[in-house]
Design a protein around this motif. Sequence first.
Motif, PDB file in Angstrom:
ATOM      1  N   ARG A 122      46.561  63.929  40.079  1.00  0.00           N
ATOM      2  CA  ARG A 122      46.914  62.907  41.090  1.00  0.00           C
ATOM      3  C   ARG A 122      48.191  62.174  40.714  1.00  0.00           C
ATOM      4  O   ARG A 122      49.050  61.899  41.555  1.00  0.00           O
ATOM      5  CB  ARG A 122      45.758  61.920  41.200  1.00  0.00           C
ATOM      6  CG  ARG A 122      45.969  60.797  42.215  1.00  0.00           C
ATOM      7  CD  ARG A 122      45.342  61.135  43.507  1.00  0.00           C
ATOM      8  NE  ARG A 122      45.430  60.055  44.474  1.00  0.00           N
ATOM      9  CZ  ARG A 122      45.001  60.113  45.707  1.00  0.00           C
ATOM     10  NH1 ARG A 122      44.429  61.241  46.130  1.00  0.00           N
ATOM     11  NH2 ARG A 122      45.118  59.096  46.530  1.00  0.00           N
ATOM     12  N   MET A 123      48.318  61.860  39.398  1.00  0.00           N
ATOM     13  CA  MET A 123      49.501  61.143  38.947  1.00  0.00           C
ATOM     14  C   MET A 123      50.747  62.025  38.987  1.00  0.00           C
ATOM     15  O   MET A 123      51.842  61.563  39.334  1.00  0.00           O
ATOM     16  CB  MET A 123      49.266  60.615  37.529  1.00  0.00           C
ATOM     17  CG  MET A 123      48.188  59.517  37.437  1.00  0.00           C
ATOM     18  SD  MET A 123      47.837  59.024  35.742  1.00  0.00           S
ATOM     19  CE  MET A 123      49.422  58.268  35.321  1.00  0.00           C
ATOM     20  N   THR A 124      50.594  63.313  38.615  1.00  0.00           N
ATOM     21  CA  THR A 124      51.763  64.203  38.633  1.00  0.00           C
ATOM     22  C   THR A 124      52.215  64.529  40.049  1.00  0.00           C
ATOM     23  O   THR A 124      53.404  64.749  40.295  1.00  0.00           O
ATOM     24  CB  THR A 124      51.428  65.499  37.898  1.00  0.00           C
ATOM     25  OG1 THR A 124      50.230  66.065  38.452  1.00  0.00           O
ATOM     26  CG2 THR A 124      51.199  65.244  36.418  1.00  0.00           C
ATOM     27  N   LYS A 125      51.293  64.562  41.012  1.00  0.00           N
ATOM     28  CA  LYS A 125      51.630  64.868  42.398  1.00  0.00           C
ATOM     29  C   LYS A 125      51.507  63.639  43.277  1.00  0.00           C
ATOM     30  O   LYS A 125      51.003  63.690  44.409  1.00  0.00           O
ATOM     31  CB  LYS A 125      50.711  65.972  42.914  1.00  0.00           C
ATOM     32  CG  LYS A 125      50.823  67.275  42.143  1.00  0.00           C
ATOM     33  CD  LYS A 125      49.885  68.315  42.695  1.00  0.00           C
ATOM     34  CE  LYS A 125      49.979  69.607  41.922  1.00  0.00           C
ATOM     35  NZ  LYS A 125      49.057  70.633  42.456  1.00  0.00           N
ATOM     36  N   GLN A 126      51.987  62.476  42.761  1.00  0.00           N
ATOM     37  CA  GLN A 126      51.813  61.225  43.486  1.00  0.00           C
ATOM     38  C   GLN A 126      52.607  61.211  44.780  1.00  0.00           C
ATOM     39  O   GLN A 126      52.139  60.755  45.825  1.00  0.00           O
ATOM     40  CB  GLN A 126      52.228  60.050  42.590  1.00  0.00           C
ATOM     41  CG  GLN A 126      51.902  58.670  43.166  1.00  0.00           C
ATOM     42  CD  GLN A 126      52.205  57.570  42.175  1.00  0.00           C
ATOM     43  OE1 GLN A 126      52.712  57.842  41.082  1.00  0.00           O
ATOM     44  NE2 GLN A 126      51.911  56.338  42.547  1.00  0.00           N
ATOM     45  N   GLY A 127      53.852  61.742  44.723  1.00  0.00           N
ATOM     46  CA  GLY A 127      54.677  61.749  45.938  1.00  0.00           C
ATOM     47  C   GLY A 127      54.071  62.604  47.034  1.00  0.00           C
ATOM     48  O   GLY A 127      53.990  62.192  48.204  1.00  0.00           O
ATOM     49  N   MET A 128      53.606  63.797  46.669  1.00  0.00           N
ATOM     50  CA  MET A 128      52.994  64.677  47.659  1.00  0.00           C
ATOM     51  C   MET A 128      51.719  64.060  48.228  1.00  0.00           C
ATOM     52  O   MET A 128      51.441  64.131  49.435  1.00  0.00           O
ATOM     53  CB  MET A 128      52.677  66.038  47.029  1.00  0.00           C
ATOM     54  CG  MET A 128      52.124  67.069  48.009  1.00  0.00           C
ATOM     55  SD  MET A 128      51.640  68.580  47.168  1.00  0.00           S
ATOM     56  CE  MET A 128      53.252  69.098  46.543  1.00  0.00           C
ATOM     57  N   VAL A 129      50.945  63.401  47.350  1.00  0.00           N
ATOM     58  CA  VAL A 129      49.703  62.775  47.815  1.00  0.00           C
ATOM     59  C   VAL A 129      49.988  61.642  48.789  1.00  0.00           C
ATOM     60  O   VAL A 129      49.312  61.483  49.821  1.00  0.00           O
ATOM     61  CB  VAL A 129      48.894  62.274  46.607  1.00  0.00           C
ATOM     62  CG1 VAL A 129      47.705  61.436  47.064  1.00  0.00           C
ATOM     63  CG2 VAL A 129      48.403  63.458  45.774  1.00  0.00           C
TER      64      VAL A 129
END
Length: 532
Positions: A458-465
């Motif tokens: 979740r933290m690594t893909k924060q922008g996509m999320v």
Amino acid sequence: GKVLAFDLWRGNAREIRRQRTVCERTVRRLLQRGLVMSLQAWRANTLERKRQRDVCSRVVKRLMMRGVAMCMEAWHQNSSEQRRQKNVCSRVVKRLLQRGLAMTFEAWSCNAAERRRQKDVCGRVITRLLQRGMVLCFEAWSTNVKENRRQRDVCTRVIKRLMQRGLAMAFDVWHQNGSELKRQREVGSRVVKRLLQRGLAMAFDMWRSHASEQGRQKDVCARVITRLMLRGLVMCFEAWSTNVREKRRQRDVCERVINRLLHRGMFMCFEAWSTNARERVRQRDVCGRVVTRLLQKGLVMAFERWSANIKEQRRQLEVCGKVLQRLVMLGVARAFDQWHENATEMRRQKDVCARVLLRMLQRSLVMCFEAWAENVTEKKRQVDVCKRVIGKLMMRGLAMTFEKWYENVQELQRQRDVCTRVVSRMLLRDLSAAFEQWHATVTELKRQQHVCAKVIARMTKQGMVMCFESWKTHADEQRHAKESATKVVTRLLNKGLYMAFETWHHGATESKRAKEVCSRVVTRMLQLGLAR
């Protein structure tokens, strides 16, 4: 140590020699692939031509000598049936003449076999009880040896598979492709031959169906005629055979019940000893599997992950191969499916017509045979019912005694099982608590690892999320607005209908209320009148 090292070296040497031989055969097969395929095609064509020539010659001879063949078959069937009937009658007459001697010999043989069996069983039980310690030690040693050998074999196979993973995958792919090409070639050749020889195949199928139907009708008629001619003898023999079987069964049941009652103590002791032995072996196996699982946790997880990957890759290869094959042979598959449907439908229609005509031609014979079969079945059922009722009445007291004994035995067995489970639970209480604690700890660690992995993702893909959540919120708002607008427009369009429905609903509610008030008033007046 030296013996194990020598065995390991000898196993590795054999495995290397086998792999070298397989690789040599594979390379030689790949280098001579064209020559081998040509030789196989020439051999298949030669065999197929020879087979077709033989089939055509046999079909022509059969058609030319049809009358002689039918006469020969009829004569052979009549001779065989007469010989069989003569043998059956001679055996039945001998059985009836020597009935007393046969029953005496059977009773003596059964008694002798039963005594010998009881003697063997008692000898084995006594030997087992006298040598109990040695038997338990031998079983424990045998179990340990088998478990060690199995673990060694599993580890050896896993290590070899991991070391030769690339070669094994390449060989599996080559083998699958070769098998698939061979199957496709065979299917194509069969389809082409079927299409080229369609007329001959239809004629041969028609001739074969007609010949089979004639033979079947002839057999049915012969059996029906024989049954009608020998009706009295067959009924007598069946009644005699049924009586003999029933008497033998009743004698066996009585002997088993009497032996059970006479040897009750020994049977109970043997069952208790057998139950305890099985329970100890099961507990030992469970503990061994749990300890082995704990010791080889990492190896088991790695092997399971590797096995799952191999299965997934194999499944993907099979799916891709099927898809490509379907795309390449799409036209041939459609043509073959259409031809198969037409041929199946023609054969079904032909069979239906033949059965209908045969039923119409032999209607009287079929009705007579069905009536005779129903009468025979009903008589047999009535005889069986009468025999069961008479047997139940004659053995009523013995049956009640046996049922009471059986209930007592079941209750004792249940109590013994309950006591055994309670004692086992108390003895293995510490081990069960430790195993449950370990299982809870492992489950909690796995859950924490899963939560941490999801948080990190979740933290690594924060922008996509965030983009996905914004898009989802906007889509939900648009859907909500669209639904609200749709309901408002529907409300405006159906305004008159809604007003009429509300008016009707208000009138219906008011009518129901007035009806209930009137009913309560009438009921109250009636009660007052009755009270006065």
